[in-house]
Scaffold this motif. Structure first.
Motif, PDB file in Angstrom:
ATOM      1  N   ALA A  46       0.837  -1.212   0.000  1.00 43.43           N
ATOM      2  CA  ALA A  46       0.000   0.000   0.000  1.00 43.43           C
ATOM      3  C   ALA A  46       0.866   1.254   0.000  1.00 43.43           C
ATOM      4  O   ALA A  46       0.545   2.240  -0.672  1.00 43.43           O
ATOM      5  CB  ALA A  46      -0.919  -0.010   1.221  1.00 43.43           C
ATOM      6  N   LEU A  47       1.974   1.223   0.743  1.00 44.32           N
ATOM      7  CA  LEU A  47       2.896   2.368   0.742  1.00 44.32           C
ATOM      8  C   LEU A  47       3.488   2.573  -0.648  1.00 44.32           C
ATOM      9  O   LEU A  47       3.617   3.712  -1.117  1.00 44.32           O
ATOM     10  CB  LEU A  47       4.002   2.152   1.776  1.00 44.32           C
ATOM     11  CG  LEU A  47       5.083   3.250   1.843  1.00 44.32           C
ATOM     12  CD1 LEU A  47       4.463   4.589   2.245  1.00 44.32           C
ATOM     13  CD2 LEU A  47       6.189   2.854   2.830  1.00 44.32           C
ATOM     14  N   GLY A  48       3.833   1.481  -1.318  1.00 42.99           N
ATOM     15  CA  GLY A  48       4.361   1.587  -2.677  1.00 42.99           C
ATOM     16  C   GLY A  48       3.349   2.194  -3.633  1.00 42.99           C
ATOM     17  O   GLY A  48       3.705   3.015  -4.494  1.00 42.99           O
ATOM     18  N   GLU A  49       2.077   1.823  -3.483  1.00 38.68           N
ATOM     19  CA  GLU A  49       1.027   2.401  -4.330  1.00 38.68           C
ATOM     20  C   GLU A  49       0.863   3.892  -4.062  1.00 38.68           C
ATOM     21  O   GLU A  49       0.622   4.682  -4.994  1.00 38.68           O
ATOM     22  CB  GLU A  49      -0.285   1.658  -4.075  1.00 38.68           C
ATOM     23  CG  GLU A  49      -0.261   0.215  -4.561  1.00 38.68           C
ATOM     24  CD  GLU A  49      -1.478  -0.568  -4.108  1.00 38.68           C
ATOM     25  OE1 GLU A  49      -2.244  -0.035  -3.272  1.00 38.68           O
ATOM     26  OE2 GLU A  49      -1.674  -1.704  -4.589  1.00 38.68           O
ATOM     27  N   GLN A  50       0.990   4.289  -2.796  1.00 40.92           N
ATOM     28  CA  GLN A  50       0.896   5.712  -2.468  1.00 40.92           C
ATOM     29  C   GLN A  50       2.072   6.493  -3.042  1.00 40.92           C
ATOM     30  O   GLN A  50       1.917   7.649  -3.465  1.00 40.92           O
ATOM     31  CB  GLN A  50       0.822   5.869  -0.950  1.00 40.92           C
ATOM     32  CG  GLN A  50      -0.493   5.367  -0.366  1.00 40.92           C
ATOM     33  CD  GLN A  50      -0.434   5.140   1.127  1.00 40.92           C
ATOM     34  OE1 GLN A  50       0.630   5.190   1.745  1.00 40.92           O
ATOM     35  NE2 GLN A  50      -1.591   4.884   1.735  1.00 40.92           N
ATOM     36  N   LEU A  51       3.226   5.852  -3.102  1.00 43.36           N
ATOM     37  CA  LEU A  51       4.386   6.504  -3.716  1.00 43.36           C
ATOM     38  C   LEU A  51       4.185   6.670  -5.220  1.00 43.36           C
ATOM     39  O   LEU A  51       4.548   7.709  -5.797  1.00 43.36           O
ATOM     40  CB  LEU A  51       5.655   5.683  -3.442  1.00 43.36           C
ATOM     41  CG  LEU A  51       6.358   5.965  -2.123  1.00 43.36           C
ATOM     42  CD1 LEU A  51       7.426   4.906  -1.852  1.00 43.36           C
ATOM     43  CD2 LEU A  51       7.005   7.349  -2.140  1.00 43.36           C
ATOM     44  N   ARG A  52       3.614   5.649  -5.863  1.00 37.31           N
ATOM     45  CA  ARG A  52       3.354   5.765  -7.308  1.00 37.31           C
ATOM     46  C   ARG A  52       2.336   6.862  -7.594  1.00 37.31           C
ATOM     47  O   ARG A  52       2.467   7.601  -8.587  1.00 37.31           O
ATOM     48  CB  ARG A  52       2.864   4.417  -7.850  1.00 37.31           C
ATOM     49  CG  ARG A  52       3.974   3.395  -8.025  1.00 37.31           C
ATOM     50  CD  ARG A  52       3.499   2.186  -8.803  1.00 37.31           C
ATOM     51  NE  ARG A  52       2.583   1.365  -8.023  1.00 37.31           N
ATOM     52  CZ  ARG A  52       2.972   0.417  -7.186  1.00 37.31           C
ATOM     53  NH1 ARG A  52       4.271   0.174  -7.012  1.00 37.31           N
ATOM     54  NH2 ARG A  52       2.087  -0.304  -6.518  1.00 37.31           N
ATOM     55  N   ALA A  53       1.338   6.977  -6.737  1.00 42.60           N
ATOM     56  CA  ALA A  53       0.358   8.059  -6.905  1.00 42.60           C
ATOM     57  C   ALA A  53       1.038   9.418  -6.746  1.00 42.60           C
ATOM     58  O   ALA A  53       0.729  10.372  -7.472  1.00 42.60           O
ATOM     59  CB  ALA A  53      -0.768   7.899  -5.881  1.00 42.60           C
ATOM     60  N   LEU A  54       1.974   9.496  -5.805  1.00 40.20           N
ATOM     61  CA  LEU A  54       2.710  10.753  -5.601  1.00 40.20           C
ATOM     62  C   LEU A  54       3.554  11.075  -6.829  1.00 40.20           C
ATOM     63  O   LEU A  54       3.663  12.255  -7.232  1.00 40.20           O
ATOM     64  CB  LEU A  54       3.589  10.642  -4.357  1.00 40.20           C
ATOM     65  CG  LEU A  54       4.414  11.879  -4.001  1.00 40.20           C
ATOM     66  CD1 LEU A  54       3.496  13.045  -3.611  1.00 40.20           C
ATOM     67  CD2 LEU A  54       5.379  11.573  -2.845  1.00 40.20           C
ATOM     68  N   ASP A  55       4.153  10.056  -7.439  1.00 38.44           N
ATOM     69  CA  ASP A  55       4.945  10.270  -8.650  1.00 38.44           C
ATOM     70  C   ASP A  55       4.109  10.970  -9.726  1.00 38.44           C
ATOM     71  O   ASP A  55       4.583  11.906 -10.395  1.00 38.44           O
ATOM     72  CB  ASP A  55       5.445   8.926  -9.198  1.00 38.44           C
ATOM     73  CG  ASP A  55       6.566   8.345  -8.361  1.00 38.44           C
ATOM     74  OD1 ASP A  55       7.201   9.097  -7.610  1.00 38.44           O
ATOM     75  OD2 ASP A  55       6.790   7.119  -8.455  1.00 38.44           O
ATOM     76  N   LEU A  56       2.879  10.509  -9.902  1.00 33.88           N
ATOM     77  CA  LEU A  56       2.008  11.097 -10.922  1.00 33.88           C
ATOM     78  C   LEU A  56       1.627  12.530 -10.559  1.00 33.88           C
ATOM     79  O   LEU A  56       1.530  13.399 -11.430  1.00 33.88           O
ATOM     80  CB  LEU A  56       0.744  10.248 -11.082  1.00 33.88           C
ATOM     81  CG  LEU A  56       0.955   8.826 -11.628  1.00 33.88           C
ATOM     82  CD1 LEU A  56      -0.366   8.058 -11.634  1.00 33.88           C
ATOM     83  CD2 LEU A  56       1.564   8.864 -13.023  1.00 33.88           C
ATOM     84  N   GLU A  57       1.422  12.759  -9.262  1.00 36.58           N
ATOM     85  CA  GLU A  57       1.006  14.098  -8.819  1.00 36.58           C
ATOM     86  C   GLU A  57       2.090  15.142  -9.044  1.00 36.58           C
ATOM     87  O   GLU A  57       1.799  16.289  -9.408  1.00 36.58           O
ATOM     88  CB  GLU A  57       0.648  14.055  -7.334  1.00 36.58           C
ATOM     89  CG  GLU A  57      -0.639  13.309  -7.017  1.00 36.58           C
ATOM     90  CD  GLU A  57      -0.904  13.262  -5.530  1.00 36.58           C
ATOM     91  OE1 GLU A  57      -0.502  14.214  -4.821  1.00 36.58           O
ATOM     92  OE2 GLU A  57      -1.499  12.274  -5.050  1.00 36.58           O
ATOM     93  N   VAL A  58       3.345  14.765  -8.812  1.00 40.76           N
ATOM     94  CA  VAL A  58       4.423  15.767  -8.864  1.00 40.76           C
ATOM     95  C   VAL A  58       5.214  15.701 -10.166  1.00 40.76           C
ATOM     96  O   VAL A  58       6.225  16.402 -10.310  1.00 40.76           O
ATOM     97  CB  VAL A  58       5.377  15.597  -7.658  1.00 40.76           C
ATOM     98  CG1 VAL A  58       4.610  15.725  -6.357  1.00 40.76           C
ATOM     99  CG2 VAL A  58       6.110  14.254  -7.719  1.00 40.76           C
ATOM    100  N   ALA A  59       4.780  14.848 -11.092  1.00 44.75           N
ATOM    101  CA  ALA A  59       5.492  14.751 -12.370  1.00 44.75           C
ATOM    102  C   ALA A  59       5.551  16.125 -13.038  1.00 44.75           C
ATOM    103  O   ALA A  59       4.533  16.805 -13.200  1.00 44.75           O
ATOM    104  CB  ALA A  59       4.793  13.747 -13.281  1.00 44.75           C
TER     105      ALA A  59
END
Length: 257
Positions: A46-59
């Protein structure tokens, strides 16, 4: 000669009983560890999924020094949590993994705050109902199985659910064929909560209290385990004595009396 044979047989019996007890203990530990380790991997995922979501947000966003530092802290937490989960050898070890996950989620929230140019979030405990929901936003009253009502930290979505009379999204674990809230899953899940909530001093009473029934359950299980161990030991000793008797009988059969 006969006495030496007798000593050898006794030694064999002791070794057999000891090995049987060790096998039972290893199996008990493996059985207790398996579901807890699965829980740890789910939270790390779940933490990894939250990191991937963050990647998309700050791209495409130019991160300042603080945001980059928090981002790296979240990434490091993810890698460390994975390593911690892999290294688990007993249920108590999950506390290390969940405390790392909790720190990683806070770092993610800090990155978001810095990108938006708002104040950093206050360090609060995660959502009581499911720590994967992230940092709690408020405290809400919750009725425990013993009838007591306590204030527990909740995420915004669970707080909204409770406000309109709906059930919160509770983290469930399997106990035999039954799904139950993690705080009713047995004493092996107490370290899971300790890793998330143990650093928040005022909440010590919360995660100790919610496992109170399980402590009694654990004592009962301990008593059963001791009984099984003693019973197994006596069974082994009984078998050994029987074998010794057979050996002595065979030994005397070799003499002409």
């Amino acid at each position: 000669m006969g006495f030496l044979v007798l000593l050898a047989v006794v030694a064999v019996v002791v070794v057999v009983v000891s090995r049987a007890n060790k096998r039972r203990e290893l199996e008990r530990k493996r059985t207790a560890l398996e579901p807890v380790k699965k829980l740890a991997y789910e939270d790390v995922t779940a933490l990894g999924e939250q990191l991937r979501a963050l990647d998309l947000e700050v791209a495409g966003t130019d991160l300042d020094e603080g945001a980059r530092a928090d981002y790296q802290r979240a990434l490091d937490a993810y890698e460390s949590a994975k390593a911690s989960a892999d290294a688990m050898t007993r249920p108590e070890d999950i506390a290390h993994a969940t405390s790392i996950v909790e720190d990683g989620r806070y770092a993610i929230d800090c990155v978001r705050a810095r990108v938006k140019g708002i104040e950093l979030p206050t360090k609060r405990p995660p959502c009581f109902f499911d720590p994967r929901h992230g940092i709690s936003k408020t405290d809400v009253p919750w009725t425990f199985p013993d009838g007591s009502v306590k204030q527990v930290p909740a995420c915004a979505l669970d707080a909204d659910r409770l406000r309109v009379g709906a059930a919160p999204d509770i983290r469930q674990v399997m106990v035999g064929p039954q799904r139950v809230p993690y705080w009713q899953g047995g004493p092996q899940y107490q370290p899971y909560a300790r890793g998330y909530f143990g650093t928040f001093g005022p909440l010590d009473w919360l995660f100790v209290g919610m496992f109170a029934d399980d402590i009694l359950w654990g004592l009962g299980g301990l008593a059963d385990g001791i009984g099984d161990g003693i019973g197994g030991a006596f069974d082994g000793i009984g078998d050994g004595i029987g074998n010794i008797g057979d050996g002595i009988g065979d030994m005397f059969d070799g003499f002409d009396l």
